[in-house]
Scaffold this motif. Structure first.
Motif, PDB file in Angstrom:
ATOM      1  N   VAL A  35     114.313 -23.344  31.676  1.00  0.00           N
ATOM      2  CA  VAL A  35     115.120 -22.384  31.387  1.00  0.00           C
ATOM      3  C   VAL A  35     115.905 -22.454  30.083  1.00  0.00           C
ATOM      4  O   VAL A  35     116.316 -23.500  30.061  1.00  0.00           O
ATOM      5  CB  VAL A  35     115.886 -21.720  32.755  1.00  0.00           C
ATOM      6  CG1 VAL A  35     114.991 -21.411  33.846  1.00  0.00           C
ATOM      7  CG2 VAL A  35     117.001 -22.748  33.125  1.00  0.00           C
ATOM      8  N   PHE A  36     116.292 -21.487  29.549  1.00  0.00           N
ATOM      9  CA  PHE A  36     117.311 -21.770  28.563  1.00  0.00           C
ATOM     10  C   PHE A  36     118.570 -20.750  28.897  1.00  0.00           C
ATOM     11  O   PHE A  36     118.493 -19.857  29.482  1.00  0.00           O
ATOM     12  CB  PHE A  36     116.552 -21.074  27.262  1.00  0.00           C
ATOM     13  CG  PHE A  36     116.253 -19.619  27.095  1.00  0.00           C
ATOM     14  CD1 PHE A  36     117.103 -18.640  26.557  1.00  0.00           C
ATOM     15  CD2 PHE A  36     114.791 -19.294  27.675  1.00  0.00           C
ATOM     16  CE1 PHE A  36     116.693 -17.462  26.713  1.00  0.00           C
ATOM     17  CE2 PHE A  36     114.481 -17.960  27.489  1.00  0.00           C
ATOM     18  CZ  PHE A  36     115.462 -16.907  27.043  1.00  0.00           C
ATOM     19  N   THR A  37     119.553 -21.417  28.229  1.00  0.00           N
ATOM     20  CA  THR A  37     120.810 -20.385  28.054  1.00  0.00           C
ATOM     21  C   THR A  37     121.325 -20.485  26.679  1.00  0.00           C
ATOM     22  O   THR A  37     121.189 -21.297  25.912  1.00  0.00           O
ATOM     23  CB  THR A  37     121.940 -21.332  29.035  1.00  0.00           C
ATOM     24  OG1 THR A  37     123.061 -20.747  28.966  1.00  0.00           O
ATOM     25  CG2 THR A  37     122.201 -22.782  28.618  1.00  0.00           C
ATOM     26  N   THR A  38     121.951 -19.093  26.303  1.00  0.00           N
ATOM     27  CA  THR A  38     122.394 -18.775  25.033  1.00  0.00           C
ATOM     28  C   THR A  38     123.871 -19.208  24.738  1.00  0.00           C
ATOM     29  O   THR A  38     124.096 -18.904  23.563  1.00  0.00           O
ATOM     30  CB  THR A  38     122.172 -17.356  24.774  1.00  0.00           C
ATOM     31  OG1 THR A  38     122.921 -16.634  25.692  1.00  0.00           O
ATOM     32  CG2 THR A  38     120.391 -17.053  25.041  1.00  0.00           C
ATOM     33  N   GLN A  59     119.388 -25.926  25.829  1.00  0.00           N
ATOM     34  CA  GLN A  59     120.582 -25.256  25.288  1.00  0.00           C
ATOM     35  C   GLN A  59     120.140 -24.770  23.974  1.00  0.00           C
ATOM     36  O   GLN A  59     119.467 -25.401  22.846  1.00  0.00           O
ATOM     37  CB  GLN A  59     121.799 -26.347  25.031  1.00  0.00           C
ATOM     38  CG  GLN A  59     122.348 -26.710  26.217  1.00  0.00           C
ATOM     39  CD  GLN A  59     123.397 -25.810  26.609  1.00  0.00           C
ATOM     40  OE1 GLN A  59     124.183 -26.094  27.856  1.00  0.00           O
ATOM     41  NE2 GLN A  59     123.647 -24.921  26.000  1.00  0.00           N
ATOM     42  N   THR A  60     120.122 -23.368  23.780  1.00  0.00           N
ATOM     43  CA  THR A  60     119.857 -22.807  22.423  1.00  0.00           C
ATOM     44  C   THR A  60     120.496 -23.301  21.238  1.00  0.00           C
ATOM     45  O   THR A  60     120.293 -23.430  20.032  1.00  0.00           O
ATOM     46  CB  THR A  60     120.046 -21.231  22.699  1.00  0.00           C
ATOM     47  OG1 THR A  60     119.039 -20.884  23.588  1.00  0.00           O
ATOM     48  CG2 THR A  60     119.190 -20.650  21.409  1.00  0.00           C
ATOM     49  N   ASP A 118     113.498 -29.494  18.838  1.00  0.00           N
ATOM     50  CA  ASP A 118     113.731 -28.083  18.259  1.00  0.00           C
ATOM     51  C   ASP A 118     113.875 -27.081  19.342  1.00  0.00           C
ATOM     52  O   ASP A 118     112.908 -26.458  19.935  1.00  0.00           O
ATOM     53  CB  ASP A 118     112.635 -27.533  17.166  1.00  0.00           C
ATOM     54  CG  ASP A 118     113.056 -26.261  16.363  1.00  0.00           C
ATOM     55  OD1 ASP A 118     113.925 -25.638  17.103  1.00  0.00           O
ATOM     56  OD2 ASP A 118     112.255 -25.864  15.691  1.00  0.00           O
ATOM     57  N   THR A 119     115.207 -26.920  19.872  1.00  0.00           N
ATOM     58  CA  THR A 119     115.128 -26.234  20.960  1.00  0.00           C
ATOM     59  C   THR A 119     115.076 -24.675  20.802  1.00  0.00           C
ATOM     60  O   THR A 119     114.898 -23.933  21.787  1.00  0.00           O
ATOM     61  CB  THR A 119     116.671 -26.244  21.736  1.00  0.00           C
ATOM     62  OG1 THR A 119     117.834 -26.388  20.655  1.00  0.00           O
ATOM     63  CG2 THR A 119     117.120 -27.763  22.209  1.00  0.00           C
ATOM     64  N   ARG A 124     111.904 -20.078  22.019  1.00  0.00           N
ATOM     65  CA  ARG A 124     111.048 -18.894  21.587  1.00  0.00           C
ATOM     66  C   ARG A 124     109.823 -18.843  22.232  1.00  0.00           C
ATOM     67  O   ARG A 124     109.222 -18.063  22.596  1.00  0.00           O
ATOM     68  CB  ARG A 124     110.736 -19.094  20.274  1.00  0.00           C
ATOM     69  CG  ARG A 124     111.902 -18.516  19.325  1.00  0.00           C
ATOM     70  CD  ARG A 124     111.460 -18.912  17.814  1.00  0.00           C
ATOM     71  NE  ARG A 124     110.532 -17.974  17.320  1.00  0.00           N
ATOM     72  CZ  ARG A 124     110.391 -16.543  16.871  1.00  0.00           C
ATOM     73  NH1 ARG A 124     111.718 -16.001  16.474  1.00  0.00           N
ATOM     74  NH2 ARG A 124     109.537 -15.948  16.581  1.00  0.00           N
ATOM     75  N   HIS A 125     108.953 -20.198  22.693  1.00  0.00           N
ATOM     76  CA  HIS A 125     108.159 -20.449  23.330  1.00  0.00           C
ATOM     77  C   HIS A 125     108.264 -19.948  25.071  1.00  0.00           C
ATOM     78  O   HIS A 125     107.458 -19.141  25.329  1.00  0.00           O
ATOM     79  CB  HIS A 125     107.607 -21.853  23.436  1.00  0.00           C
ATOM     80  CG  HIS A 125     106.463 -22.130  23.955  1.00  0.00           C
ATOM     81  ND1 HIS A 125     105.112 -22.092  23.519  1.00  0.00           N
ATOM     82  CD2 HIS A 125     106.099 -22.570  25.407  1.00  0.00           C
ATOM     83  CE1 HIS A 125     104.177 -22.519  24.309  1.00  0.00           C
ATOM     84  NE2 HIS A 125     104.679 -22.834  25.518  1.00  0.00           N
ATOM     85  N   LEU A 126     109.509 -20.166  25.314  1.00  0.00           N
ATOM     86  CA  LEU A 126     109.711 -19.662  26.885  1.00  0.00           C
ATOM     87  C   LEU A 126     110.179 -18.034  26.940  1.00  0.00           C
ATOM     88  O   LEU A 126     109.563 -17.636  27.782  1.00  0.00           O
ATOM     89  CB  LEU A 126     111.077 -20.406  27.523  1.00  0.00           C
ATOM     90  CG  LEU A 126     110.998 -21.983  27.657  1.00  0.00           C
ATOM     91  CD1 LEU A 126     112.053 -22.488  28.084  1.00  0.00           C
ATOM     92  CD2 LEU A 126     109.701 -22.143  28.650  1.00  0.00           C
TER      93      LEU A 126
END
Length: 385
Positions: A35-38, A59-60, A118-119, A124-126
């Motif tokens: 998962v990502f967090t902005t 981490q974005t 390249d997070t 973008r992929h997620l």
């Protein structure tokens, strides 16, 4: 000299995408949901948030670790994430409150991480494919020959065999084993019972500042134990996992509603209250995670910028009223970005909840007033709604 290949780390997604970087923190294997967090700040609060149990956090923001690590900002007793992915970790932290480095804490606590990828491409992929199972592999887990990784296909299969977040019952992994009390700051005005579904440390502090003594209880607590405390209200915390598995807490919530005890829930607690009111839940494509997510309050039309971390949501439409076993209720809050339910409110019993984090540290404070609304509900259960 050490072998440079020994620092190679891989982040492997279940769809076969692979990102190659360097080991960061502990070496070994981490399996979980990517998962990502902005958020551009608050990495320590994120890492120690129990809601991220069994998740690999990406981490974005590119630069992470600049302010180091300190004991004061922990949201629980340890790092909770399964794994960690960053692009450009700080070589040396610089902050007057820093007591340690981020990488040392990751290594000491056995959290496997990866750096130098390249997070933003990963995010973008997620965003396109959705949150998915993933693994971070380093050290002896990565077979490198002549500069090339030779066991990528094997690692993809290991990821695909790992448990899904859908159907995961994780409350037992994060709840407190024994009850503890966070006293009120100054004179005690009220007492709150808080079944620990993954509560963050800042929540009892926010309640304490309002004269509330908080009793944090194991998730398996009973209504009899809550009544024995003489609690003026019940707080349902944030937490990890699939809310569809939390039948015992949902049953407890229905008992609380039957007794008309004032109730306030956040995040996972919002989903629990929603289920108690008869609503279903579903897995989101990639969830809401970050500190800049707008929410509309349909009771007055105001918009708050909020901190969020959830991969599941309640079924419903913005502003919708519906029947429940406890009278009428409404979808009180929604996200204008995608229409997701962000809060529910019972209209005939004293209970409300939101999907976001009004206690957010290193995040927006627009929603902090919800704790005052909870105080009003406990002091005037029939009139505060």
């Amino acid at each position: 000299m050490s072998d440079p290949n020994s620092r190679t780390a891989l982040l492997v997604l279940e769809d076969g995408r692979v990102f190659t970087g360097e080991s960061y923190g502990a070496s070994g294997t981490a399996l979980g949901e990517a998962v990502f967090t902005t958020g551009m700040t608050g990495y320590q609060e994120t890492l120690t948030d129990p809601s991220y149990c069994r998740q690999i956090v990406v981490q974005t923001a590119p630069q992470i670790g600049n302010t180091g690590w300190n004991a004061e900002d922990n949201e629980s007793t340890r790092i909770q994430v399964a794994g960690y992915a960053v692009r450009d970790p700080a070589r040396v932290p610089s902050n007057w409150r820093s007591e340690d480095t981020l990488e040392h804490q990751l290594a000491t606590q056995g959290v496997v991480g990866i750096a130098g990828i390249d997070t933003r491409a990963l995010v973008r992929h997620l965003r396109e494919r959705g949150a998915m199972r993933a693994g971070v592999f380093s050290g002896s887990e990565v077979a490198v020959l002549a500069g090339a990784v030779t066991n990528t296909a094997e690692l993809v299969e290991r990821v695909r065999r790992s448990p899904s977040m859908e159907g995961a019952d994780l409350t037992g992994e994060v709840t407190t084993p024994t009850r503890y009390v966070v006293p009120a700051a100054g004179e005690r005005r009220l007492t709150v019972a808080a079944p620990d579904l993954g509560i963050k440390s800042n929540t009892p502090r926010m309640l304490a500042a309002r004269g509330i003594e908080t009793h944090v209880l194991p998730a398996a607590t009973t209504l009899a134990e809550i009544l024995e405390l003489g609690a003026d209200g019940v707080f349902l915390s944030n937490g990890p996992g699939d809310p569809a598995t939390a039948d015992a807490v949902v049953a407890l919530t229905r008992e609380v509603l039957d007794r008309r005890l004032p109730l306030f829930g956040i995040c996972f607690g919002n989903q629990i209250l929603g289920r108690a009111l008869g609503r279903g839940t579903y897995k989101m494509r990639y969830g809401h995670r970050g500190i800049n997510i707008p929410v509309i309050d349909h009771t007055d039309g105001t918009v708050a910028i909020t901190a969020q971390n959830h991969g599941f949501a309640l079924e419903g439409e913005p502003g919708e009223e519906f029947d429940t076993p406890f009278g009428r209720a409404e979808v009180s809050h929604s996200c204008p970005n995608d229409g997701t339910v962000e809060g529910v409110r019972a209209l005939e019993v004293p209970a409300f909840s939101v999907q976001y984090h009004p206690e957010a540290a290193a995040g927006p404070h627009d929603a902090a007033g919800l704790f005052d609304r909870f105080v009003d509900l406990m002091t005037n259960p029939t009139g505060a709604r």
